[in-house]
Design a protein around this motif. Structure first.
Motif, short mmCIF file in Angstrom:
data_model
loop_
_atom_site.label_atom_id
_atom_site.label_comp_id
_atom_site.label_asym_id
_atom_site.label_seq_id
_atom_site.Cartn_x
_atom_site.Cartn_y
_atom_site.Cartn_z
N ILE A 1 0.89 -1.07 0.01
CA ILE A 1 0.08 -0.10 -0.10
C ILE A 1 1.02 1.37 -0.02
O ILE A 1 1.91 1.40 0.76
CB ILE A 1 -0.84 -0.13 1.29
CG1 ILE A 1 -1.74 -1.14 1.28
CG2 ILE A 1 -1.90 1.35 1.30
CD1 ILE A 1 -2.50 -1.27 2.51
N VAL A 2 0.57 2.09 -1.01
CA VAL A 2 1.44 3.44 -1.20
C VAL A 2 0.61 4.50 -0.63
O VAL A 2 -0.32 4.82 -1.24
CB VAL A 2 2.02 3.60 -2.35
CG1 VAL A 2 2.54 4.97 -2.41
CG2 VAL A 2 2.95 2.37 -2.92
N GLN A 3 0.81 5.18 0.49
CA GLN A 3 0.15 6.36 0.92
C GLN A 3 1.27 7.02 1.89
O GLN A 3 1.80 6.82 2.68
CB GLN A 3 -1.01 5.80 2.09
CG GLN A 3 -1.86 6.81 2.74
CD GLN A 3 -3.07 7.47 2.12
OE1 GLN A 3 -3.07 7.22 0.55
NE2 GLN A 3 -3.95 8.02 2.42
N SER A 4 1.07 8.72 1.33
CA SER A 4 1.95 9.40 1.80
C SER A 4 1.03 10.26 2.74
O SER A 4 -0.25 10.48 2.73
CB SER A 4 2.63 10.29 1.03
OG SER A 4 3.69 10.91 1.43
N LEU A 5 1.56 10.93 3.87
CA LEU A 5 0.74 11.30 4.97
C LEU A 5 1.07 12.67 5.08
O LEU A 5 1.04 13.49 6.18
CB LEU A 5 0.98 10.59 6.28
CG LEU A 5 0.63 9.14 6.38
CD1 LEU A 5 1.05 8.47 7.76
CD2 LEU A 5 -0.74 9.10 5.97
N PRO B 1 5.65 7.41 2.15
CA PRO B 1 6.89 8.22 1.77
C PRO B 1 7.00 9.38 2.75
O PRO B 1 8.23 9.57 3.22
CB PRO B 1 6.39 8.96 0.38
CG PRO B 1 5.61 7.71 -0.22
CD PRO B 1 4.89 7.32 0.96
N TYR B 2 6.00 10.11 3.03
CA TYR B 2 6.24 11.13 4.23
C TYR B 2 5.40 10.55 5.33
O TYR B 2 4.11 10.24 5.39
CB TYR B 2 5.73 12.49 3.72
CG TYR B 2 5.56 13.58 4.82
CD1 TYR B 2 6.94 13.96 5.36
CD2 TYR B 2 4.62 14.04 5.40
CE1 TYR B 2 6.76 14.95 6.56
CE2 TYR B 2 4.52 14.79 6.57
CZ TYR B 2 5.52 15.31 6.99
OH TYR B 2 5.74 16.01 8.12
N LEU B 3 6.02 10.43 6.69
CA LEU B 3 5.39 10.04 7.85
C LEU B 3 5.20 11.07 8.63
O LEU B 3 6.02 11.72 9.12
CB LEU B 3 6.45 9.09 8.55
CG LEU B 3 5.83 8.10 9.49
CD1 LEU B 3 4.77 7.33 9.34
CD2 LEU B 3 6.98 7.20 10.22
N ALA B 4 3.73 11.31 8.57
CA ALA B 4 3.40 12.58 9.45
C ALA B 4 3.58 12.20 10.99
O ALA B 4 3.73 11.21 11.19
CB ALA B 4 1.83 12.77 9.21
N TYR B 5 3.56 13.36 11.90
CA TYR B 5 3.90 13.15 13.43
C TYR B 5 5.20 12.84 13.82
O TYR B 5 5.32 12.18 14.74
CB TYR B 5 2.70 12.35 13.80
CG TYR B 5 1.46 12.89 13.89
CD1 TYR B 5 1.10 14.00 14.96
CD2 TYR B 5 0.45 12.64 12.78
CE1 TYR B 5 -0.06 14.70 14.84
CE2 TYR B 5 -0.82 13.58 12.81
CZ TYR B 5 -0.92 14.48 13.86
OH TYR B 5 -2.30 14.92 14.10
#
Lengths: 299, 299
Positions: free
Chosen positions: A55-59, A90-94
């Motif tokens: 699963i590809v999901q950037s935050l 790709p971008y991990l929030a928090y």
């Protein structure tokens, strides 16, 4: 080896498609919509039984929406009996709230990693997650990718001809790594708080004069831009010929771009972990592909 | 009995404060802000060690933000070593996605309940959660409160003088319960799809004529208003003297209110599980207090 499919989330910024192309894997576009009441709806429209679901999901913003949608996608994928579930975020929030800085705060990123696992994920790949050590909280295979090589390639014209600058001590290892790849010198700034006035000033650990060389400021995230703008002012007032900013994740909230331009930053280089139309954006898909192969082989 | 504290979340619509007053419990207002990059920050500024922490957070729009904030609050509370964590979620978002209606969908509410547990919650109280049965997925004490008594009180002028109407079969038990409290007749509508044209029409299961009586339409949620507006048209064209709508949760997205008014609905009655300035809103705090006592005694 078990075959894998790429599932393109609601916030992949094209990385899911590029990754599927790169690795010659099936791409599944999820069905997604915002319901009239504000809830998110997602659905996986294809069978993935016994395959490894990637699963590809950037935050990137809106982070909270993309987080809930990722959790819903994991739940939907899980119901289709995949062999394993791999997350590419790709971008991990928090990621900056990696611990409780004050009593009574959440350890947000540790919580998120627990929730991803709880929802059904087995492995996780992310790009430059602020403190890679915080990823060890994830109970499963985990890989953090440093995109420094992409920056070195984009900056090849400055090889041996610039100074790499870490705007604070936290970015020092990054500056060192880029300097090593580019065969450049590097230095860093320390924040100095005046005990009487509370004013913050910057001082360099070494090399107080940039000797009319271009300065390349490197950081992990540009959020409001304040850190790199402060560093830019320091560089300009210490004989930098020009200032270039590179960062893995370009949030650049509000009027950040305008303020960066006003501060005299001549170029901004980042990656496509977050959509950005104002910077020179490097594609992380190939780097992710290399690392995904490692993860797939290990599952 | 272990003492309890009420922790007022980022979306409690005043219910946390009312509940603390009603039960004479300490109220803790959390520190909360939206960070410039779009992430949410929360912090519990008081010690709660060994107390039962009762977190009040409604999941009205923006639902995804309020969900993530609730998870962050649970994590922060957990770090302060409470005796137990009880969630009060007046409006439980995603309750209508209580199962996979199609292959490849998430079972959203089951996922959310799993995540709340995973974050650290031990018990849950909510108001009228669409299908109370879906709450059994929560591995802990759970209570669903029906606010029908509040509607019966607000509608006392119509006791014995109106017909209660369920706009679809799903709302029938609700209509029956309200009719029983108010000593009124009740009926329901069924959706009828024309196999040739695909058009949906409504038919009443019984009592096709409202005999110039006021009609009180009851449902769990008013989201876009379409269901109750259709039912209103049916009632008006079948001799209703006026139409009143009651529902536990008033989302009323977009131009819902205007459309309800245009359809001729004379009054909208709901509760404060969701902020709403256009309807007659009943406070659920006392009902929650009664049920919270039961939960606290059982922990």
């Amino acid at each position: 080896m078990v075959s894998a499919v790429i599932i393109d989330g609601t916030a992949s910024n094209g990385i899911g498609k590029a990754l599927a192309n790169e690795m010659k894997l099936q791409l599944i576009n999820i069905e997604a919509k915002d319901l009239p009441d504000g809830e998110s709806y997602v659905r996986i429209p294809k069978a993935i039984s016994n395959k490894i679901a990637v699963i590809v999901q950037s935050l990137y913003p809106p982070q909270n929406k993309h987080i809930v949608e990722l959790l819903l996608i994991i739940d939907a994928v899980k119901s289709l009996n995949p062999n394993k579930i791999v997350l590419i975020i790709p971008y991990l929030a928090y990621a900056r709230q990696n611990k409780r800085f004050m009593t009574g705060e959440p350890a947000s990123i540790q919580l998120l990693l627990r929730l991803f696992k709880c929802a059904g994920a087995h492995a996780l790949i992310t790009i430059d997650p602020h403190k890679p050590k915080s990823l060890t909280m994830f109970k499963g295979k985990v890989l953090a990718i440093e995109p420094i090589r992409l920056f070195s390639d984009a900056l090849s014209a400055y090889k041996g001809k610039a100074v790499i600058l870490a705007p604070d001590v936290g970015a020092l290892s990054k500056a060192k790594a880029l300097a090593s790849l580019m065969e450049n010198k590097f230095t860093f700034l320390e924040k100095d708080r005046d005990k009487k006035t509370g004013m913050i000033s910057l001082k360099a650990g070494q090399n107080f004069n940039f000797e009319k060389l271009p300065v390349i400021i490197i950081d992990d995230v540009i959020s409001t831009g304040s850190t790199v703008i402060q560093a830019t002012r320091f560089a300009k007032s210490h004989d930098a010929s020009k200032v270039i900013v590179v960062a893995s994740h370009l949030i650049m909230a509000g009027d950040c771009y305008k303020r960066m331009k006003t501060a005299g930053i001549s170029k901004i280089i980042g990656t496509n972990t977050i959509p950005n139309s104002k910077a020179l954006v490097q594609d992380v898909s190939k780097l992710i592909a290399e690392n995904l192969k490692t993860i797939l082989d290990s599952l």
